[in-house]
Write a protein that holds these residues in place. Sequence first.
Motif, PDB file in Angstrom:
ATOM      1  N   THR A   1       0.842  -1.189   0.000  1.00 43.05           N
ATOM      2  CA  THR A   1       0.000   0.000   0.000  1.00 43.05           C
ATOM      3  C   THR A   1       0.878   1.239   0.000  1.00 43.05           C
ATOM      4  O   THR A   1       1.778   1.376   0.813  1.00 43.05           O
ATOM      5  CB  THR A   1      -0.906   0.014   1.243  1.00 43.05           C
ATOM      6  N   VAL A   2       0.633   2.140  -0.877  1.00 43.64           N
ATOM      7  CA  VAL A   2       1.411   3.370  -0.965  1.00 43.64           C
ATOM      8  C   VAL A   2       0.722   4.447  -0.145  1.00 43.64           C
ATOM      9  O   VAL A   2      -0.456   4.737  -0.350  1.00 43.64           O
ATOM     10  CB  VAL A   2       1.553   3.826  -2.429  1.00 43.64           C
ATOM     11  N   ASN A   3       1.441   5.019   0.824  1.00 42.51           N
ATOM     12  CA  ASN A   3       0.884   6.078   1.660  1.00 42.51           C
ATOM     13  C   ASN A   3       1.218   7.423   1.022  1.00 42.51           C
ATOM     14  O   ASN A   3       2.374   7.805   0.919  1.00 42.51           O
ATOM     15  CB  ASN A   3       1.487   5.995   3.067  1.00 42.51           C
ATOM     16  N   ALA A   4       0.191   8.137   0.596  1.00 45.69           N
ATOM     17  CA  ALA A   4       0.418   9.394  -0.111  1.00 45.69           C
ATOM     18  C   ALA A   4       0.673  10.557   0.833  1.00 45.69           C
ATOM     19  O   ALA A   4       1.013  11.646   0.406  1.00 45.69           O
ATOM     20  CB  ALA A   4      -0.789   9.705  -0.991  1.00 45.69           C
ATOM     21  N   THR A   5       0.495  10.332   2.157  1.00 46.37           N
ATOM     22  CA  THR A   5       0.688  11.402   3.121  1.00 46.37           C
ATOM     23  C   THR A   5       2.151  11.833   3.170  1.00 46.37           C
ATOM     24  O   THR A   5       3.050  11.010   3.076  1.00 46.37           O
ATOM     25  CB  THR A   5       0.248  10.933   4.514  1.00 46.37           C
ATOM     26  N   ALA A   6       2.384  13.133   3.342  1.00 46.95           N
ATOM     27  CA  ALA A   6       3.752  13.642   3.451  1.00 46.95           C
ATOM     28  C   ALA A   6       3.748  14.890   4.315  1.00 46.95           C
ATOM     29  O   ALA A   6       2.769  15.637   4.347  1.00 46.95           O
ATOM     30  CB  ALA A   6       4.327  13.950   2.077  1.00 46.95           C
ATOM     31  N   VAL A   7       4.838  15.111   5.064  1.00 49.08           N
ATOM     32  CA  VAL A   7       4.989  16.318   5.862  1.00 49.08           C
ATOM     33  C   VAL A   7       6.028  17.210   5.200  1.00 49.08           C
ATOM     34  O   VAL A   7       7.000  16.728   4.622  1.00 49.08           O
ATOM     35  CB  VAL A   7       5.396  15.990   7.311  1.00 49.08           C
ATOM     36  N   THR A   8       5.810  18.516   5.298  1.00 45.49           N
ATOM     37  CA  THR A   8       6.676  19.433   4.558  1.00 45.49           C
ATOM     38  C   THR A   8       7.282  20.548   5.394  1.00 45.49           C
ATOM     39  O   THR A   8       8.339  21.075   5.039  1.00 45.49           O
ATOM     40  CB  THR A   8       5.893  20.074   3.399  1.00 45.49           C
ATOM     41  N   ALA A   9       6.630  20.950   6.505  1.00 49.93           N
ATOM     42  CA  ALA A   9       7.144  22.112   7.247  1.00 49.93           C
ATOM     43  C   ALA A   9       6.604  22.116   8.668  1.00 49.93           C
ATOM     44  O   ALA A   9       5.640  21.423   8.991  1.00 49.93           O
ATOM     45  CB  ALA A   9       6.749  23.406   6.535  1.00 49.93           C
ATOM     46  N   ILE A  10       7.245  22.931   9.514  1.00 47.94           N
ATOM     47  CA  ILE A  10       6.791  23.136  10.885  1.00 47.94           C
ATOM     48  C   ILE A  10       6.787  24.629  11.158  1.00 47.94           C
ATOM     49  O   ILE A  10       7.672  25.365  10.690  1.00 47.94           O
ATOM     50  CB  ILE A  10       7.697  22.382  11.889  1.00 47.94           C
TER      51      ILE A  10
END
Length: 333
Positions: free
Chosen positions: A84-93
């Motif tokens: 399963t490919v998880n499309a979620t991604a984090v980019t900044a804080i």
Amino acid sequence: MPEQLPHAQRDDTRAHSPLRRLSARYRGLPLRGRRVVAGAAAGAALLLATAVIAPLAANGSGSPRSGAAAQPNGDAALSVPASTVNATAVTAISETAGPVAGGSTVTVSGTDVDGVTRVVFGAQDAEILSATSTEVTVAVPPASDFSPADVGIAVYADELRIDGDTLSYRYDIMSPVDTQMAYVFAHWDDYNLAEYGSLPDTDCANFASQSLIERGWTMDEDWWAEGTGEDFDFSKAWVSSTFFMNYLEGRPDLATALDDTQRDQVKVGDIVQFDWDNSGDRDHTGIVSRVEITDAGTQVYYAGHTDDTDYRTVDEAITVLHPGADVYYWSIA
């Protein structure tokens, strides 16, 4: 009628069969030995027949099953589902630094982050306050042992760590509470005898008072200490839990009394006091070192001297160590 081989050829064929070759090896053995080996020979023949016939019979034909890939053990290849490919991604804080006592509100940005279940600063879990598809807002946890440090931030959906840009956070001494708690964790088991004296078996209020000096409080005529070692001198309010309670009751500008039904108002750096025997006085004093609020309720931890500890729960103190004891708090302004 099936074609018959000449007699000589039939004998030659039998001579080269596995069973024939094996039986030739034990003709000279005693009868008992022959029976044992004969049994082994029969077993070998049965295994050979099974290995040859079983794959052919599996689909009712004389050929292997259609599409089956040959494996070392003769089985067809197992079907492995696609990952399963998880499309979620984090980019900044939103903030990259804050106080060691924690408590700052920080927003982590990304895509499809509404499924985030954990945000971890170093080794400490943050409390998730809200989440949308593009932002997760958390309350930053205290730094480990309230020490300045750079830590990584890990974001999880269930147990799967979410990919994305590398995020980090800097813990620094930024507030009076930071200074207080840094002192507490430096000296909860390493008494500061260079600046203060200690009282054998009754040093808890003395240590709590020291921590409040680090927080920025100033001594007055009712609450003070001076000297070290044999020259250590002090007021009763500085070293006695009961007199310290009396002192705080007269200083609403410094502290507000809370009881155990108000745990959700307790915060790191506050003062906790215990009445072990329900007599109305105070028998022990500590400094709140952690507060955890969950669906099951609020768990308060404390640090202190005498019964030296850095993270003991209030519940352990009043249900295990001193069953039935009362607990009170002072919310420090």
